[in-house]
Structure formats: structure tokens, C-alpha cells
Design an enzyme around this catalytic site. Structure first.
Site, PDB file in Angstrom:
ATOM      1  N   GLY A  21       0.818  -1.208   0.000  1.00 31.68           N
ATOM      2  CA  GLY A  21       0.000   0.000   0.000  1.00 31.68           C
ATOM      3  C   GLY A  21       0.854   1.261   0.000  1.00 31.68           C
ATOM      4  NE  ARG A  25       6.381  -1.973   4.712  1.00 27.89           N
ATOM      5  CZ  ARG A  25       6.030  -2.633   5.813  1.00 27.89           C
ATOM      6  NH1 ARG A  25       5.022  -3.455   5.774  1.00 27.89           N
ATOM      7  NH2 ARG A  25       6.677  -2.465   6.928  1.00 27.89           N
ATOM      8  NE  ARG A  44      -2.912  12.152  -7.932  1.00 26.61           N
ATOM      9  CZ  ARG A  44      -4.023  12.702  -7.450  1.00 26.61           C
ATOM     10  NH1 ARG A  44      -4.379  12.515  -6.201  1.00 26.61           N
ATOM     11  NH2 ARG A  44      -4.780  13.411  -8.227  1.00 26.61           N
ATOM     12  NE  ARG A  88      -3.914  -5.773  -0.045  1.00 26.96           N
ATOM     13  CZ  ARG A  88      -3.381  -5.040   0.950  1.00 26.96           C
ATOM     14  NH1 ARG A  88      -2.314  -4.290   0.737  1.00 26.96           N
ATOM     15  NH2 ARG A  88      -3.893  -5.072   2.172  1.00 26.96           N
ATOM     16  CB  SER A  91      -0.670  -5.340   7.352  1.00 24.08           C
ATOM     17  OG  SER A  91      -1.320  -4.098   7.232  1.00 24.08           O
ATOM     18  CG  ASP A 205      -4.743  -4.887  13.412  1.00 27.49           C
ATOM     19  OD1 ASP A 205      -3.914  -4.516  12.560  1.00 27.49           O
ATOM     20  OD2 ASP A 205      -5.967  -4.870  13.226  1.00 27.49           O
ATOM     21  NE  ARG A 218       4.104  -2.231  12.492  1.00 27.60           N
ATOM     22  CZ  ARG A 218       3.764  -1.737  13.680  1.00 27.60           C
ATOM     23  NH1 ARG A 218       2.836  -2.340  14.393  1.00 27.60           N
ATOM     24  NH2 ARG A 218       4.326  -0.639  14.136  1.00 27.60           N
TER      25      ARG A 218
HETATM   26  N1  HPA Z   1      -8.857  -2.941   9.000  1.00 23.95           N
HETATM   27  C1  HPA Z   1      -8.587  -2.767   7.721  1.00 23.95           C
HETATM   28  N2  HPA Z   1      -7.395  -2.972   7.194  1.00 23.95           N
HETATM   29  C2  HPA Z   1      -6.418  -3.381   8.004  1.00 23.95           C
HETATM   30  C3  HPA Z   1      -6.628  -3.597   9.355  1.00 23.95           C
HETATM   31  C4  HPA Z   1      -7.922  -3.353   9.876  1.00 23.95           C
HETATM   32  O1  HPA Z   1      -8.175  -3.518  11.057  1.00 23.95           O
HETATM   33  N3  HPA Z   1      -5.457  -3.992   9.899  1.00 23.95           N
HETATM   34  C5  HPA Z   1      -4.549  -4.029   8.896  1.00 23.95           C
HETATM   35  N4  HPA Z   1      -5.129  -3.666   7.748  1.00 23.95           N
END
Ligand code: HPA
Length: 235
Positions: A21, A25, A44, A88, A91, A205, A218
Site C-alpha cells: 500500500g 515501503r 503523487r 499484493r 497487512s 492486529d 512487524r
Molecule cells: N482494518 C482494515 N485494514 C487493516 C486492518 C484493519 O483492522 N489492519 C490491517 N489492515
């Protein structure tokens, strides 16, 4: 020819593009893992690079956050730059108890609350799925490296903040394992324009408990994901 969002020259991208994303990175991946990487686009500050990995040409470019942003970049890469494979690397937040922090998750399917695929599909329910060959290559590569992965369904949410509380129960009941924000869009774009796409994610998470990885954790799970994605990308 440049597009509204990519100012690379024709042929600037490899057939396979790894897509995080975050533009920084993408820069870090190019500098850390690719040989002879050159920046090919910077509109951009959404950076893209092409270099090689283990002797094979490979690109990395950011797709930004959310389905609208990811759809723009993947569409232009496929349609205007002839990209064939999109992986892709991102996370996700875990929803179901079988998915633990730091694990790797490969997205076989992508459910969503976005309307984009209904717009494409006469208002019916489109099954946004990974390309089977690419998915299988990712899974096989992880197995060869002795890494545990779970393969399943993701929820590509439009809202990062404010997912309805009862939605977590619905996702869990329907065995949708993790939440992220792009794959339902990317899988449909790939189908629409005749390319292949798959996604591999690290679990950053646990959504029901609010548990999250430390910065150090991470890094470790990111490296695990990169080793799988890079080796799969050149197969
Ligand atoms: N929501 C959406 N996208 C994410 C999340 C989340 O909690 N954690 C990592 N990417």
C-alpha cells in the site's frame, strides 16, 4: 505512454509487480531486495521501481489505501503497461480465532462492503477470487520455506474506522478470516482486464481484542512475507 497516474515509459514495468500500500515501503523493498532497481514512476509520490530478483526482472509499486486507489493503479498497470501478474503484499486484521498475530495469510477470495463489483456485475454478487496458479505458487513457496500460512477469505472494507460492531460476528460466522482494504477491487480489476492477481498478508492486529504487533514483530513478519512473495514472483 504515460497515464494520468503513472509517468513511466512504455515497457518500464516487469510482467510481475509486487504491490504494497505504502509508497515508502515500495522504495524500501526496491532498495533492500531488488538488484539494479530504478524508479520508473513518481506521480503523487506513489513510487514504482523495476529491477531484478535472482536474475529475473521484477517491479514493485505502491497501490495506496482502499479499493478506489488500488483500482486506479492496477488498471493502468495492466491496461496501459501490459502487466500480467499482480501480487499484493500487505497487512490485515484478524477476525476469526484461528488466525494469530504475525501469521501469514493468503487471500483465496475477497468479500467486500464496497459497491464496485456490483457496478461491474449488473448489481449481482461477484465472487472476487485470486488467480489459482498465482495462489498455488504462493502457497507452495511458503511450504517450501517451511512457513505456516492460512488460505481463506478476506473482507475488503471501505471503512477503516467505523466497521459496524455486529459485522465482526457476521464475518466470523461466515468464516471470513481477516479484514484489509483492497483485494476485492484488485481481484476484479485483474479479471476485467485479463491479468492474474493474488494477495499475501501479514496479520498486524487482532480486531476483536485490539491486540497489535510491535514494530519489531512487524519487521519479522514482513520479512517472512517478502521471502514468500519474492520467490513466488519469479516462478
Ligand atoms: N482494518 C482494515 N485494514 C487493516 C486492518 C484493519 O483492522 N489492519 C490491517 N489492515
Amino acid at each position: 505512454m504515460a497515464t494520468p497516474h503513472i509517468n513511466a515509459k512504455d515497457g518500464a514495468f516487469a510482467e510481475t509487480v509486487l504491490m504494497p500500500g505504502d509508497p515508502l515501503r515500495a522504495k524500501m523493498i526496491a532498495e533492500t531486495f531488488l538488484e539494479g532497481a530504478e524508479q520508473v514512476t513518481n506521480v503523487r509520490n506513489v513510487f514504482g521501481y523495476t529491477g531484478s530478483y535472482k536474475g529475473k526482472r521484477l517491479s514493485v509499486m505502491a497501490h495506496g489505501m482502499g479499493i478506489p486507489s488500488a483500482s486506479i493503479y492496477t488498471t493502468e498497470l495492466i491496461k496501459d503497461y501490459g502487466v500480467k501478474n499482480i501480487i499484493r503484499i500487505g497487512s490485515c486484521g484478524a477476525v476469526t480465532p484461528n488466525i494469530k498475530l504475525r501469521e501469514l495469510f493468503i487471500a483465496m477470495g475477497a468479500s467486500t462492503d464496497s459497491k464496485v463489483n456490483r457496478m461491474r456485475f449488473n448489481d449481482h454478487d461477484y465472487a472476487a477470487i485470486a488467480d489459482y496458479t498465482l495462489l498455488r505458487t504462493l502457497v507452495d513457496t511458503a511450504a517450501e520455506q517451511g512457513k505456516k500460512v492460512t488460505v481463506g477469505n478476506v473482507f475488503s472494507a471501505d471503512l477503516f474506522y467505523g466497521v459496524q460492531p455486529n459485522m465482526l460476528d457476521v464475518l466470523s460466522k461466515m468464516q471470513v478470516n481477516v479484514i484489509e482494504m483492497e483485494l476485492a477491487g484488485i481481484y476484479a480489476v485483474a479479471a476485467q482486464y485479463g491479468a492474474r492477481a493474488a494477495g499475501i498478508l501479514t496479520v498486524s492486529d487482532i480486531i476483536p481484542t485490539g491486540e497489535a504487533t510491535s514494530a519489531e514483530e512487524r519487521q519479522t513478519s514482513f520479512r517472512d512475507m517478502m521471502e514468500v512473495a519474492l520467490d513466488a514472483a519469479i516462478k
